[in-house]
Design a protein around this motif. Structure first.
Motif, PDB file in Angstrom:
ATOM      1  N   THR A 249      -4.494   0.168  -5.703  1.00 33.60           N
ATOM      2  CA  THR A 249      -4.098  -0.637  -4.541  1.00 33.60           C
ATOM      3  C   THR A 249      -4.759  -1.995  -4.481  1.00 33.60           C
ATOM      4  O   THR A 249      -4.408  -2.802  -3.648  1.00 33.60           O
TER       5      THR A 249
ATOM      6  N   TYR B  43      -6.885   5.780  -6.779  1.00 30.32           N
ATOM      7  CA  TYR B  43      -5.984   5.239  -5.756  1.00 30.32           C
ATOM      8  C   TYR B  43      -6.459   3.855  -5.330  1.00 30.32           C
ATOM      9  O   TYR B  43      -5.671   2.942  -5.205  1.00 30.32           O
TER      10      TYR B  43
ATOM     11  N   LEU C  17       0.931   4.276  -2.762  1.00 30.69           N
ATOM     12  CA  LEU C  17       0.723   5.658  -2.326  1.00 30.69           C
ATOM     13  C   LEU C  17       1.883   6.554  -2.774  1.00 30.69           C
ATOM     14  O   LEU C  17       1.664   7.661  -3.249  1.00 30.69           O
ATOM     15  N   LYS C  18       3.124   6.042  -2.640  1.00 31.70           N
ATOM     16  CA  LYS C  18       4.294   6.810  -3.042  1.00 31.70           C
ATOM     17  C   LYS C  18       4.320   7.056  -4.552  1.00 31.70           C
ATOM     18  O   LYS C  18       4.838   8.058  -5.012  1.00 31.70           O
ATOM     19  N   ILE C  19       3.748   6.146  -5.295  1.00 34.44           N
ATOM     20  CA  ILE C  19       3.705   6.304  -6.751  1.00 34.44           C
ATOM     21  C   ILE C  19       2.525   7.190  -7.168  1.00 34.44           C
ATOM     22  O   ILE C  19       2.665   8.060  -8.033  1.00 34.44           O
ATOM     23  N   SER C  20       1.375   6.992  -6.546  1.00 35.54           N
ATOM     24  CA  SER C  20       0.171   7.695  -6.995  1.00 35.54           C
ATOM     25  C   SER C  20       0.166   9.181  -6.627  1.00 35.54           C
ATOM     26  O   SER C  20      -0.338  10.002  -7.394  1.00 35.54           O
ATOM     27  N   ILE C  21       0.723   9.548  -5.474  1.00 37.89           N
ATOM     28  CA  ILE C  21       0.714  10.960  -5.072  1.00 37.89           C
ATOM     29  C   ILE C  21       1.500  11.830  -6.057  1.00 37.89           C
ATOM     30  O   ILE C  21       0.982  12.843  -6.521  1.00 37.89           O
ATOM     31  N   PRO C  22       2.738  11.484  -6.422  1.00 37.86           N
ATOM     32  CA  PRO C  22       3.424  12.324  -7.420  1.00 37.86           C
ATOM     33  C   PRO C  22       2.723  12.340  -8.781  1.00 37.86           C
ATOM     34  O   PRO C  22       2.726  13.368  -9.470  1.00 37.86           O
TER      35      PRO C  22
ATOM     36  N   ARG D  80       0.813  -1.208   0.000  1.00 39.51           N
ATOM     37  CA  ARG D  80       0.000   0.000   0.000  1.00 39.51           C
ATOM     38  C   ARG D  80       0.847   1.259   0.000  1.00 39.51           C
ATOM     39  O   ARG D  80       0.532   2.242  -0.660  1.00 39.51           O
ATOM     40  N   SER D  81       1.940   1.267   0.738  1.00 36.89           N
ATOM     41  CA  SER D  81       2.786   2.456   0.809  1.00 36.89           C
ATOM     42  C   SER D  81       3.496   2.700  -0.526  1.00 36.89           C
ATOM     43  O   SER D  81       3.734   3.848  -0.895  1.00 36.89           O
ATOM     44  N   VAL D  82       3.832   1.649  -1.260  1.00 34.89           N
ATOM     45  CA  VAL D  82       4.455   1.815  -2.571  1.00 34.89           C
ATOM     46  C   VAL D  82       3.456   2.442  -3.545  1.00 34.89           C
ATOM     47  O   VAL D  82       3.790   3.356  -4.298  1.00 34.89           O
TER      48      VAL D  82
END
Length: 177
Positions: free
Chosen positions: A175, A171, A6-11, A2-4
């Motif tokens: 996920t 998002y 999130l790190k990809i989708s936010i930018p 999930r954190s990966v």
């Protein structure tokens, strides 16, 4: 996992917002310029008709109706003044608005149209120019541009809100396993 995502989708989402912001601003400036050109073309069309009307009124020796026609035209295009001038500057008819109605801040559009030369014009005007003069109007387009800006801002905010509301959906879709 999930954190990966999130790190990809936010930018990616931020980059999309920035890209759409830049494209939206560019589109706004182009549309604003196009709208301004349309206002100028509309005023020129009205002034061409008025120029022909002035020539006909002068031929009919109905000079007292020229100012009435010019006042109507000024009102039609929303100009602050409308002026008819001979090429030598000796003859000027000007239809201004009262000075107190001039805005403190304005965005002016100047429109100029040639007055047609007729044989009867030479009775009063001594120049042998093919164009006996011109009509010129000055118009404040700031109120029109404010309306355009309002509607464009409203549309942009609607698109931004739709993008924000769709971001969680994308998002969630990223996920899912």
């Amino acid at each position: 996992m999930r954190s990966v995502a999130l790190k990809i989708s936010i930018p990616i989402v931020l980059s999309i917002f920035i890209l759409f912001g830049v494209l939206g601003y560019h589109s706004y400036t182009e549309r604003r310029a196009a709208f301004r050109r349309l206002v100028e073309q509309d005023a020129q069309a009205v002034l061409r008709v008025v120029a022909q009307g002035i020539a006909l009124l002068m031929e009919a020796e109905s000079r007292d109706h020229v100012l009435e026609l010019m006042r109507s035209a000024r009102t039609e295009i929303g100009a602050f003044y409308l002026e008819a001038r001979s090429p030598d500057g000796r003859y000027t008819l000007r239809v201004p608005d009262p000075p107190e109605s001039l805005p403190a801040r304005a965005e002016w559009v100047h429109v100029r149209v040639s007055l047609p030369a007729r044989d009867t014009c030479r009775q009063c005007h001594t120049t042998a120019s093919p164009k006996q003069g011109y009509l010129e109007a000055r118009q404040d387009v700031r109120p029109l541009m404010a309306t355009v800006r309002f509607w464009y801002t409203r549309a942009s905010l609607t698109h931004l809100l739709a993008s924000i509301l769709l971001s969680p959906v994308s998002y969630t879709h990223l996920t899912l396993p």
